[in-house]
Design a protein around this motif. Structure first.
Motif, PDB file in Angstrom:
ATOM      1  N   GLU A  38     -73.612  28.975  -9.369  1.00  0.00           N
ATOM      2  CA  GLU A  38     -73.414  29.590  -8.057  1.00  0.00           C
ATOM      3  C   GLU A  38     -72.078  30.334  -8.000  1.00  0.00           C
ATOM      4  N   LEU A  39     -71.698  30.944  -9.121  1.00  0.00           N
ATOM      5  CA  LEU A  39     -70.408  31.626  -9.258  1.00  0.00           C
ATOM      6  C   LEU A  39     -70.090  32.601  -8.132  1.00  0.00           C
ATOM      7  N   PRO A  40     -71.023  33.445  -7.694  1.00  0.00           N
ATOM      8  CA  PRO A  40     -70.660  34.394  -6.619  1.00  0.00           C
ATOM      9  C   PRO A  40     -70.159  33.705  -5.344  1.00  0.00           C
ATOM     10  N   SER A  41     -70.624  32.501  -5.065  1.00  0.00           N
ATOM     11  CA  SER A  41     -70.192  31.809  -3.841  1.00  0.00           C
ATOM     12  C   SER A  41     -68.704  31.480  -3.874  1.00  0.00           C
ATOM     13  N   TYR A  42     -68.120  31.373  -5.061  1.00  0.00           N
ATOM     14  CA  TYR A  42     -66.708  31.020  -5.174  1.00  0.00           C
ATOM     15  C   TYR A  42     -65.774  32.152  -4.802  1.00  0.00           C
ATOM     16  N   PHE A  43     -66.313  33.334  -4.606  1.00  0.00           N
ATOM     17  CA  PHE A  43     -65.487  34.457  -4.172  1.00  0.00           C
ATOM     18  C   PHE A  43     -65.412  34.545  -2.654  1.00  0.00           C
ATOM     19  N   GLY A  44     -66.122  33.673  -1.970  1.00  0.00           N
ATOM     20  CA  GLY A  44     -66.080  33.614  -0.516  1.00  0.00           C
ATOM     21  C   GLY A  44     -65.074  32.583  -0.043  1.00  0.00           C
ATOM     22  N   THR A  45     -65.136  32.271   1.238  1.00  0.00           N
ATOM     23  CA  THR A  45     -64.181  31.315   1.812  1.00  0.00           C
ATOM     24  C   THR A  45     -64.883  30.144   2.494  1.00  0.00           C
ATOM     25  N   GLU A  46     -66.173  29.993   2.280  1.00  0.00           N
ATOM     26  CA  GLU A  46     -66.916  28.922   2.935  1.00  0.00           C
ATOM     27  C   GLU A  46     -66.573  27.564   2.332  1.00  0.00           C
ATOM     28  N   PRO A  47     -66.180  26.591   3.149  1.00  0.00           N
ATOM     29  CA  PRO A  47     -65.834  25.265   2.632  1.00  0.00           C
ATOM     30  C   PRO A  47     -66.984  24.578   1.899  1.00  0.00           C
ATOM     31  N   GLU A  48     -68.210  24.888   2.274  1.00  0.00           N
ATOM     32  CA  GLU A  48     -69.365  24.283   1.617  1.00  0.00           C
ATOM     33  C   GLU A  48     -69.387  24.596   0.125  1.00  0.00           C
ATOM     34  N   THR A  49     -68.785  25.705  -0.266  1.00  0.00           N
ATOM     35  CA  THR A  49     -68.724  26.081  -1.669  1.00  0.00           C
ATOM     36  C   THR A  49     -68.026  25.006  -2.487  1.00  0.00           C
ATOM     37  N   ALA A  89     -68.161  21.967  -2.142  1.00  0.00           N
ATOM     38  CA  ALA A  89     -69.055  20.827  -2.352  1.00  0.00           C
ATOM     39  C   ALA A  89     -70.197  21.162  -3.312  1.00  0.00           C
ATOM     40  N   ASN A  90     -70.200  22.375  -3.893  1.00  0.00           N
ATOM     41  CA  ASN A  90     -71.200  22.700  -4.915  1.00  0.00           C
ATOM     42  C   ASN A  90     -71.123  21.698  -6.064  1.00  0.00           C
ATOM     43  N   HIS A 143     -70.483  18.009  -7.251  1.00  0.00           N
ATOM     44  CA  HIS A 143     -70.643  16.714  -6.585  1.00  0.00           C
ATOM     45  C   HIS A 143     -69.359  15.900  -6.508  1.00  0.00           C
ATOM     46  N   VAL A 144     -68.402  16.128  -7.412  1.00  0.00           N
ATOM     47  CA  VAL A 144     -67.164  15.346  -7.354  1.00  0.00           C
ATOM     48  C   VAL A 144     -66.284  15.740  -6.180  1.00  0.00           C
ATOM     49  N   MET A 145     -66.578  16.883  -5.547  1.00  0.00           N
ATOM     50  CA  MET A 145     -65.795  17.326  -4.392  1.00  0.00           C
ATOM     51  C   MET A 145     -66.464  16.971  -3.066  1.00  0.00           C
ATOM     52  N   GLN A 146     -67.634  16.379  -3.109  1.00  0.00           N
ATOM     53  CA  GLN A 146     -68.376  16.089  -1.887  1.00  0.00           C
ATOM     54  C   GLN A 146     -67.578  15.188  -0.935  1.00  0.00           C
ATOM     55  N   ASP A 147     -66.933  14.145  -1.459  1.00  0.00           N
ATOM     56  CA  ASP A 147     -66.132  13.258  -0.610  1.00  0.00           C
ATOM     57  C   ASP A 147     -64.991  14.013   0.064  1.00  0.00           C
ATOM     58  N   HIS A 148     -64.374  14.938  -0.673  1.00  0.00           N
ATOM     59  CA  HIS A 148     -63.280  15.731  -0.114  1.00  0.00           C
ATOM     60  C   HIS A 148     -63.801  16.648   0.994  1.00  0.00           C
ATOM     61  N   TYR A 149     -64.954  17.238   0.754  1.00  0.00           N
ATOM     62  CA  TYR A 149     -65.560  18.088   1.774  1.00  0.00           C
ATOM     63  C   TYR A 149     -65.917  17.266   3.015  1.00  0.00           C
ATOM     64  N   ASP A 150     -66.536  16.122   2.814  1.00  0.00           N
ATOM     65  CA  ASP A 150     -66.914  15.259   3.944  1.00  0.00           C
ATOM     66  C   ASP A 150     -65.684  14.825   4.737  1.00  0.00           C
ATOM     67  N   ALA A 151     -64.613  14.500   4.038  1.00  0.00           N
ATOM     68  CA  ALA A 151     -63.374  14.094   4.713  1.00  0.00           C
ATOM     69  C   ALA A 151     -62.801  15.258   5.521  1.00  0.00           C
ATOM     70  N   ARG A 198     -60.734  20.825  10.509  1.00  0.00           N
ATOM     71  CA  ARG A 198     -62.054  21.433  10.273  1.00  0.00           C
ATOM     72  C   ARG A 198     -62.300  22.672  11.126  1.00  0.00           C
ATOM     73  N   ASN A 199     -61.738  22.737  12.322  1.00  0.00           N
ATOM     74  CA  ASN A 199     -61.973  23.889  13.200  1.00  0.00           C
ATOM     75  C   ASN A 199     -60.919  24.978  13.070  1.00  0.00           C
ATOM     76  N   VAL A 200     -59.889  24.728  12.281  1.00  0.00           N
ATOM     77  CA  VAL A 200     -58.803  25.701  12.204  1.00  0.00           C
ATOM     78  C   VAL A 200     -58.450  26.144  10.783  1.00  0.00           C
ATOM     79  N   ALA A 201     -58.948  25.441   9.774  1.00  0.00           N
ATOM     80  CA  ALA A 201     -58.568  25.783   8.402  1.00  0.00           C
ATOM     81  C   ALA A 201     -59.703  25.477   7.430  1.00  0.00           C
ATOM     82  N   THR A 202     -59.880  26.361   6.470  1.00  0.00           N
ATOM     83  CA  THR A 202     -60.844  26.138   5.393  1.00  0.00           C
ATOM     84  C   THR A 202     -60.090  25.638   4.162  1.00  0.00           C
ATOM     85  N   CYS A 203     -60.811  25.332   3.126  1.00  0.00           N
ATOM     86  CA  CYS A 203     -60.190  24.876   1.876  1.00  0.00           C
ATOM     87  C   CYS A 203     -59.176  25.914   1.386  1.00  0.00           C
TER      88      CYS A 203
END
Length: 159
Positions: A38-49, A51-52, A54-62, A69-74
């Motif tokens: 899913e390489l193209p998604s990494y050029f965006g700013t969506e936090p869900e990226t 969590a692509n 699995h080792v980052m899923q806990d960090h995303y959930d936190a 969450r409402n003021v800053a992305t990763c």
């Protein structure tokens, strides 16, 4: 009288076909890798990226449960604010490091932030909370580079 052109030596033809097949396989593997990762998604700013992997899923959930969450992305916290080129270089370096560790399965059980990444995060804290950190720096007598927000606020962003 025209002279007949000699056919290419057999070994040369075999090597040409082998080289073409090898190039085709490499291009095919690269295209597959781009799609699979899913390489193209990494050029965006969506936090869900983030969590692509699995080792980052806990960090995303936190982050999703946290105060930012409402003021800053990763990217707001993990990329420098002062220079677009520097931000892309940090993003590329982190991306290569993460993808290498993920692909080889060498992620530690507990992911620990690198010092260079900690400096970027502290810079982001100071940038977004400039008024507050200016007062702290003035009261305590430290320079902007010396402030260490994550020393006391290590769980902010990732509760």
């Amino acid at each position: 009288m025209a002279t007949a052109k000699k056919p290419a030596p057999r070994l040369g033809r075999v090597l040409t076909i082998a080289a073409a097949a090898l190039c085709g396989c490499a291009i095919g593997a690269a295209i597959f890798g781009v799609g699979y990762s899913e390489l193209p998604s990494y050029f965006g700013t969506e936090p869900e990226t983030c969590a692509n992997c699995h080792v980052m899923q806990d960090h995303y959930d936190a982050w999703a449960r946290g105060s930012h969450r409402n003021v800053a992305t990763c990217d707001d916290c993990h990329l420098p604010h002062d220079n677009f080129i520097k931000a892309r270089l940090v993003q590329a370096e982190d991306g290569v490091l993460h993808s290498t560790k993920f692909s080889t399965g060498k992620y530690p059980t507990n992911i620990v932030i690198r010092e260079s990444s900690r400096a970027v995060v502290n810079g982001a804290c100071v940038s977004c909370h400039d008024t507050m950190t200016t007062q702290i720096r003035y009261t305590v007598g430290v320079m902007q580079e010396d402030i260490n927000c994550t020393r006391c606020h290590s769980n902010v962003g990732h509760i």
